[in-house]
Design an enzyme around this catalytic site. Sequence first.
Site, PDB file in Angstrom:
ATOM      1  N   GLU A   1       0.815  -1.266  -0.068  1.00  0.00           N
ATOM      2  CA  GLU A   1       0.144   0.056  -0.167  1.00  0.00           C
ATOM      3  C   GLU A   1       0.699   1.419  -0.135  1.00  0.00           C
ATOM      4  OE1 GLU A   1      -1.942   1.000   3.783  1.00  0.00           O
ATOM      5  OE2 GLU A   1      -1.289  -0.914   4.535  1.00  0.00           O
TER       6      GLU A   1
ATOM      7  N   CYS B   1      -3.436  -3.382   4.643  1.00  0.00           N
ATOM      8  CA  CYS B   1      -2.395  -4.325   5.156  1.00  0.00           C
ATOM      9  C   CYS B   1      -2.968  -5.796   4.891  1.00  0.00           C
ATOM     10  CB  CYS B   1      -2.302  -4.213   6.699  1.00  0.00           C
ATOM     11  SG  CYS B   1      -1.991  -2.461   7.267  1.00  0.00           S
TER      12      CYS B   1
ATOM     13  N   HIS C   1      -1.985  -9.859  12.466  1.00  0.00           N
ATOM     14  CA  HIS C   1      -1.562  -8.477  11.732  1.00  0.00           C
ATOM     15  C   HIS C   1      -1.428  -7.428  13.024  1.00  0.00           C
ATOM     16  CE1 HIS C   1      -1.145  -4.796   9.771  1.00  0.00           C
ATOM     17  NE2 HIS C   1      -2.367  -4.130  10.274  1.00  0.00           N
TER      18      HIS C   1
END
Length: 398
Positions: A83, A115, A237
């Site tokens: 990103e 993400c 994450h």
Amino acid sequence: MPGDLAVGIHDLSIATTRYVLTHETLAARNGTDIAKYHEGIGQRSMSVPAVDEDIVTMAAAAAAPIIDRHGAEGIRTLFFATESSVDQSKAAGVHVQALLGLPSAVRVVELKQACYAGTAALQSAVGLIHRDPAQRVLVIAADVSKYELDSPGEATQGAAAVAMLVSADPALVRLENPSGVFTADVMDFWRPNYRTTALVEGRDSISAYLRAVEGAWTDYTEQGGRKVNDFDAFCYHQPFTKMARKAHRHLLAFCGYDADDSEISRALRHTTAYNTLVGNSYTVSMYLGLASLLDNAGELSDKAIAFFSYGSGSVAEFFGGTVVPGYRAHLRSGAHRDAISRRVPIDYARYREIHEYEFPDDGGDYPVPIENDGPYRLTGLFGHKRVYETRPARSRNG
Ligand code: COA
């Protein structure tokens, strides 16, 4: 499609930046109690790219040792998840294909969903290998997390790349069916095209993340997935490592368990060791957690690992994998630790200078000084074109 074909991660290699800014340095500058960073968000330092580093140089540095070890034969696809794109049209992976000297008979594409995109790349790779088990797919994720100076997000920056060779009969992790997936249209974190720094609604992003844990887990169970107790470790994450603790506590509570701190630590401990030093690496972060787990935990052969991938906006996925017996012989633990420990600490003034640096957009020639000592570097912007080079003495992290 062969039903019992084992497909997964055959090799995994990480890279990060030349520089590091410690949270102590940041706290001394902005007057924050260091305990807020160390305990409150679980971060100790963050990787800062030198002016001649970006997602392309980190990606190539992560992938080169994989090509050195396995060659390029059978790699017909390179997925590049990011990103922090350096171009709106050209896939960053095309630069990597050239830097690594990969054959022209390869499809290269860039994937984006905050993400989460690394996981989209990985799952797409698994699908391609089920179609033709002789093929291998090079999945690379690379990101530079950048927030505005003096904003709350500033303490959750970082940068890294991970390269994974995905194949049949993998040496590290067999990926399992099913996956639980979840999408919700929220504005918790985003970066409009005209901005170099991300915007985030910090507390909302935490709630959106936790709702996605519930959503992806619910779908995972409805699809016939494992029970939560079947997993030995959980890779989440990690925009900051404390988020993994919040997420795991939330998942266990959602499943009806009231877990204490020691149980949360046991499930997560080894997955946060690299992230606490590297900082937020966006789509790399869950895979940095996996590298950290494999490199730092005791014997994991045949153990089940849970993965929760979250990309703001938001898309999430929960899935499982099993560690392959003999995996330790294929790890790159020394090189990974070295990539993190050899970063050069910078002071706040230098960090600020790098943070504020932007190429002029007038089409002129803007070479950048040699700063990074890695195998690849950005030489500058020349007539709107980014130009990369391989260093003469390519020092890969083998
Ligand atoms: N000692 C120990 N802990 C402390 C502390 C101190 N002196 N001061 C604060 N804390 C704790 C707070 O209690 C809080 O913990 P909690 O969330 O468990 O309650 C934590 O430190 C953060 O404090 P907070 O006041 O919320 O910090 P902040 O306003 O600076 O924001 C983030 C923190 C993480 C929300 C912010 O950095 C951010 O938005 N980062 C980006 C996150 C992101 O990328 N999201 C998108 C992807 S998921």
